[in-house]
Scaffold this active site. Sequence first.
Site, PDB file in Angstrom:
ATOM      1  N   LYS A 162       0.833  -1.522  -0.127  1.00  0.00           N
ATOM      2  CA  LYS A 162       0.264   0.054  -0.057  1.00  0.00           C
ATOM      3  C   LYS A 162       0.353   0.996   0.108  1.00  0.00           C
ATOM      4  O   LYS A 162       1.074   1.630   0.810  1.00  0.00           O
ATOM      5  CB  LYS A 162      -1.239  -0.381   1.018  1.00  0.00           C
ATOM      6  CG  LYS A 162      -1.496   1.045   1.339  1.00  0.00           C
ATOM      7  CD  LYS A 162      -2.556   1.721   2.458  1.00  0.00           C
ATOM      8  CE  LYS A 162      -1.894   2.582   3.144  1.00  0.00           C
ATOM      9  NZ  LYS A 162      -1.360   4.091   2.360  1.00  0.00           N
TER      10      LYS A 162
ATOM     11  N   THR B 137       6.482   6.751  14.119  1.00  0.00           N
ATOM     12  CA  THR B 137       6.222   6.153  15.034  1.00  0.00           C
ATOM     13  C   THR B 137       5.148   6.301  15.596  1.00  0.00           C
ATOM     14  O   THR B 137       4.795   4.758  16.277  1.00  0.00           O
ATOM     15  CB  THR B 137       7.319   6.777  16.790  1.00  0.00           C
ATOM     16  OG1 THR B 137       8.358   6.845  15.674  1.00  0.00           O
ATOM     17  CG2 THR B 137       7.329   6.161  17.279  1.00  0.00           C
TER      18      THR B 137
ATOM     19  N   GLU C 265      10.461   0.849  10.217  1.00  0.00           N
ATOM     20  CA  GLU C 265      11.548   2.037   9.961  1.00  0.00           C
ATOM     21  C   GLU C 265      10.733   2.988  10.532  1.00  0.00           C
ATOM     22  O   GLU C 265       9.725   3.620   9.495  1.00  0.00           O
ATOM     23  CB  GLU C 265      11.928   1.971   9.182  1.00  0.00           C
ATOM     24  CG  GLU C 265      13.006   2.880   8.601  1.00  0.00           C
ATOM     25  CD  GLU C 265      13.431   3.987   8.753  1.00  0.00           C
ATOM     26  OE1 GLU C 265      12.443   4.581   9.097  1.00  0.00           O
ATOM     27  OE2 GLU C 265      12.988   4.866   6.611  1.00  0.00           O
TER      28      GLU C 265
ATOM     29  N   CYS D  89      12.767  10.985   6.914  1.00  0.00           N
ATOM     30  CA  CYS D  89      13.166  10.436   8.467  1.00  0.00           C
ATOM     31  C   CYS D  89      14.362  10.584   8.920  1.00  0.00           C
ATOM     32  O   CYS D  89      14.367  10.910  10.349  1.00  0.00           O
ATOM     33  CB  CYS D  89      12.869   8.593   8.829  1.00  0.00           C
ATOM     34  SG  CYS D  89      13.240   7.560   7.174  1.00  0.00           S
TER      35      CYS D  89
ATOM     36  N   GLU E 274       9.361  15.128  16.286  1.00  0.00           N
ATOM     37  CA  GLU E 274       9.804  15.675  14.328  1.00  0.00           C
ATOM     38  C   GLU E 274       8.951  16.356  13.625  1.00  0.00           C
ATOM     39  O   GLU E 274       8.411  16.042  13.530  1.00  0.00           O
ATOM     40  CB  GLU E 274      10.164  13.910  13.959  1.00  0.00           C
ATOM     41  CG  GLU E 274      10.678  13.623  12.173  1.00  0.00           C
ATOM     42  CD  GLU E 274       9.621  11.699  12.022  1.00  0.00           C
ATOM     43  OE1 GLU E 274       9.116  11.932  12.525  1.00  0.00           O
ATOM     44  OE2 GLU E 274      10.778  11.880  11.986  1.00  0.00           O
TER      45      GLU E 274
HETATM   46  P1  NDP Z   1       2.402   7.968   8.935  1.00  0.00           P
HETATM   47  O1  NDP Z   1       2.221   7.316   9.706  1.00  0.00           O
HETATM   48  O2  NDP Z   1       0.144   8.074   9.174  1.00  0.00           O
HETATM   49  O3  NDP Z   1       1.461   6.545   7.345  1.00  0.00           O
HETATM   50  C1  NDP Z   1       2.059   5.896   7.063  1.00  0.00           C
HETATM   51  C2  NDP Z   1       1.544   4.622   5.645  1.00  0.00           C
HETATM   52  O4  NDP Z   1       0.846   3.869   6.881  1.00  0.00           O
HETATM   53  C3  NDP Z   1       0.747   5.492   4.506  1.00  0.00           C
HETATM   54  O5  NDP Z   1       0.882   4.539   4.079  1.00  0.00           O
HETATM   55  C4  NDP Z   1      -0.206   5.549   6.140  1.00  0.00           C
HETATM   56  O6  NDP Z   1      -1.541   5.764   4.923  1.00  0.00           O
HETATM   57  C5  NDP Z   1      -0.042   4.593   6.633  1.00  0.00           C
HETATM   58  N1  NDP Z   1      -0.402   4.339   7.769  1.00  0.00           N
HETATM   59  C6  NDP Z   1      -1.841   5.416   8.112  1.00  0.00           C
HETATM   60  N2  NDP Z   1      -2.128   4.892   9.354  1.00  0.00           N
HETATM   61  C7  NDP Z   1      -2.328   3.075   9.615  1.00  0.00           C
HETATM   62  C8  NDP Z   1      -2.081   2.131  10.403  1.00  0.00           C
HETATM   63  N3  NDP Z   1      -3.711   2.977  11.169  1.00  0.00           N
HETATM   64  N4  NDP Z   1      -2.484   0.796  10.343  1.00  0.00           N
HETATM   65  C9  NDP Z   1      -1.643   0.443   8.822  1.00  0.00           C
HETATM   66  N5  NDP Z   1      -0.786   1.838   8.086  1.00  0.00           N
HETATM   67  C10 NDP Z   1      -1.185   3.041   8.580  1.00  0.00           C
HETATM   68  O7  NDP Z   1       2.321   9.190   8.481  1.00  0.00           O
HETATM   69  P2  NDP Z   1       1.933  10.439   7.737  1.00  0.00           P
HETATM   70  O8  NDP Z   1       2.154  10.623   6.521  1.00  0.00           O
HETATM   71  O9  NDP Z   1       0.773  10.629   8.618  1.00  0.00           O
HETATM   72  O10 NDP Z   1       3.109  11.590   8.402  1.00  0.00           O
HETATM   73  C11 NDP Z   1       2.570  11.987   9.550  1.00  0.00           C
HETATM   74  C12 NDP Z   1       4.034  11.529  10.725  1.00  0.00           C
HETATM   75  O11 NDP Z   1       5.155  11.095   9.580  1.00  0.00           O
HETATM   76  C13 NDP Z   1       4.905  13.126   9.847  1.00  0.00           C
HETATM   77  O12 NDP Z   1       4.701  14.705  10.409  1.00  0.00           O
HETATM   78  C14 NDP Z   1       6.485  12.444   9.772  1.00  0.00           C
HETATM   79  O13 NDP Z   1       6.751  13.466  11.295  1.00  0.00           O
HETATM   80  C15 NDP Z   1       5.765  10.838  10.287  1.00  0.00           C
HETATM   81  N6  NDP Z   1       7.057  10.662   9.178  1.00  0.00           N
HETATM   82  C16 NDP Z   1       7.269   9.613   9.364  1.00  0.00           C
HETATM   83  C17 NDP Z   1       8.480   8.876   8.132  1.00  0.00           C
HETATM   84  C18 NDP Z   1       9.696   8.295   7.709  1.00  0.00           C
HETATM   85  O14 NDP Z   1       9.804   8.097   7.256  1.00  0.00           O
HETATM   86  N7  NDP Z   1      10.161   7.675   8.898  1.00  0.00           N
HETATM   87  C19 NDP Z   1       7.234   9.562   7.089  1.00  0.00           C
HETATM   88  C20 NDP Z   1       5.668   9.844   7.011  1.00  0.00           C
HETATM   89  C21 NDP Z   1       5.487  10.645   7.478  1.00  0.00           C
HETATM   90  P3  NDP Z   1      -1.796   7.101   4.403  1.00  0.00           P
HETATM   91  O15 NDP Z   1      -1.373   8.037   4.420  1.00  0.00           O
HETATM   92  O16 NDP Z   1      -2.552   6.929   3.070  1.00  0.00           O
HETATM   93  O17 NDP Z   1      -2.597   7.354   5.105  1.00  0.00           O
END
Ligand code: NDP
Length: 788
Positions: free
Chosen positions: A183, A237, A257, A291, A388
């Site tokens: 996904k 996280t 990660e 990240c 973050e």
């Molecule tokens: P998320 O952790 O919400 O998203 C990462 C992935 O998980 C996306 O594909 C998201 O779907 C999906 N997802 C969201 N909720 C669930 C759930 N309950 N169960 C399974 N999958 C889920 O990150 P965000 O995009 O909302 O970003 C929020 C914050 O996260 C950022 O501001 C940043 O601080 C951090 N972040 C960190 C990353 C890293 O690489 N360490 C990468 C991205 C974000 P969808 O996006 O379609 O909602």
Amino acid sequence: MEYGPAPESRKAVDEWLNAHQGRFQLFIGGKWLSPKDNQSFKSINPANEETLAEIAEAGKEDVDKAVAAAKKALPKWEGLGSHARARFLYALARQIQKHARLFAVLESLDNGKSIRETRDIDIPLVARHFYHHAGWAQLRDSILKEYTSIGVVGQIIPWNFPLLMLSWKIAPALAMGNTVVLKPAEFTSLTALLFAEICEQIGLPPGVVNVVTGGGKTGEFIVQHPGIQKIAFTGSTEVGQLIRRNTAGTGKKLSLELGGKSPFLVFDSADLDSAVEGVVDAIWFNQGQVCCAGSRLLVQESVAEQFLKKIRSRMEKLRIGNPLDKAIDIGAIVAPVQLKTIEELVQKGKEEGGAIWQPSWACPKEGCFYPPTLITNVTPSATISQVEIFGPVLIAMSFRTPAEAVKLANNTRYGLAASIWTENINLALNIAPKIKAGTVWINCTNVFDATSGFGGYRESGFGREGGKEGLWEYVKPNWEVELTELPTTSEPKLENNSPSSSSFTTPAIDRTAKMYIGGKQVRPDGAYSIRILDPKGKGIGEVGEGNRKDIRNAVEAAHAAASWAKATAHNRAQVLYYIAENFAVRAAEFSARIAQMTALEPAISQKEVDLAIQRIYTYAALADKYDGQMHQTPFRNVTLAMKEPLGVMGIICPQEMPLLGFISTVIPAISMGNRVVVVPSEPYPLAATDFYQILETSDLPGGVVNIITGKRDTLTQVLANHDDVDGLWYFGSKEGSKLVEFAAAENMKRTWVNYGKPREWFNPQQSEGELFLRHATQIKNIWVPYGE
Ligand code: NDP
């Protein structure tokens, strides 16, 4: 002189989008299917807010279908063998290279990142990842023949490096013979859909890769699906913790990660001009939505003012704007919601006393843009020092001494990456081991390569992606397939603190088994004892009933013994040999003790002792042989993959095999430099409590092994909840395994549990060797300048 516009053409992308009438379905079982309830969402170009496409949103039934397709494809994909899979991965790499510009422009339009980065960094790294793993696919049946694939893998990726994260997930999974349901993030699905088309074009068997687009809910369906055997996730996280809890006890393998707040350390011995360019790459690369972004600048006080001046002057020259302009440094933030989060956090920084500095030029008014920002006058505990921000915002603090730099660097719940800048190699290589992070870059930053693992410590998650380190996430030992869950065996009865009973016979001389904490025999804090009975119900001794405070004291003692991790591997091996030597002298006594507790045949209890001595020898031998690796990473680097201990570990020993279960778990953990708090077998603890006398006489520093007897479930819960425990091994019931994984989500401690499926402790293939050492260590990759 002003820059002229240098736009990249988007013609090919527009043609591709038009060919699809701007609508995309789900890629399931090699076919493009509409979602069951026909829901969809828009993908927006964050640079100008245009709608790029309408994308199908997968619901529960669609995820079911995708998992069924992946399951169906699995036997054939596994059956193809190494070489055929290698050819498919190679073909994917080739196709990505051939369509590199289409991918790059599409990624820039969908995500807002600059074409310079998608063209020169993201897409080349994607191709590199598939090439590298085509190699691992080829080698799979020879070098990993003792291992098998995991099965159907659910993969959930974020929006910050959409295609790159896809490649980090899909390439190793396919190379090891798994099939995938992936996904992408809702904001950035398009390159994953183009990739799915490429899978079709190369004739990848249907169902090997399935792409289900959708939001968090779709992700949840994947996580909860019983037909999935592993989840690989990159993202926040918070969602990582949710996934850890959701999968607890299910037996699904998990790699996470997660976020970071990575330090960027500049010493007064640094080449300051190079370090300024490093800062640009650390925090303004990908608009800071990285990240492992170097978002916390720690600069030595003597050069702080000078360095910040240089940074400000460099910031004035950064260019922000249309991501398709080839001369742009900073593109658009992925979406309005992310822009709002950044604005709010910067405002919070201001309210907490931070001094905000931004360049004099103005950002584009339309689209999601945020200027590069520097915040000084920040305290280590300020919100913006800890949280973050995930935007182009750098916070700066100063330090006086290297020791203070290390303290500040580690003052975070995360542990993803760090960057060290100094021309003094001694200093750099002195600091690198002290930083708690999965990647340390010396005089460079944000460099990646498929040959080097990437992943976190602490709340940045666990598991590695890339290199051989990353392959372990997608295989399991062949013998594990055969393990079955045992019905709860009737365990020997225990009695609580009753001073006497008719069946209890006091031994000739009372030998009081105490707990063992910090190298000392101690009484239980609660002053309760548990009577230990033999299989006939006759009392054979008493042990202390440990409680929360005993565990707390043991964890403290284990932390205080940190110097064990710094002892040389040779030194640790010597101590282990000495333990074996002293143990062998008392072999008969231990054999008798086992026989007394379990009523096993003397020959069997003798075998348990003999194997325990052998096993100590094995880990004494491996202590200085299970060493790191050197990765040949590009960009004038070598990368040292150092195997570091987890730190303080809890070990819940198996109930069966009172001595061998204790030795087989404790010894590998300490051989790698961990300090352990051990809960021995609840019904048969006396072999472990006898054993502290051997530890006492074998030069093992106090606090390296701490033994707390008592109720297994109570003590497990305390250890699982403890924030200062870095790892927890549990060999017990299915319910206990679930409890451990669920509670571990809080501080993201590393866990290893058996889901109620006992292994054969007599069988060295299952119970001895590198598998145990892999679970006792984490790899830190240190990128060191090398060559021209
Ligand atoms: P998320 O952790 O919400 O998203 C990462 C992935 O998980 C996306 O594909 C998201 O779907 C999906 N997802 C969201 N909720 C669930 C759930 N309950 N169960 C399974 N999958 C889920 O990150 P965000 O995009 O909302 O970003 C929020 C914050 O996260 C950022 O501001 C940043 O601080 C951090 N972040 C960190 C990353 C890293 O690489 N360490 C990468 C991205 C974000 P969808 O996006 O379609 O909602």
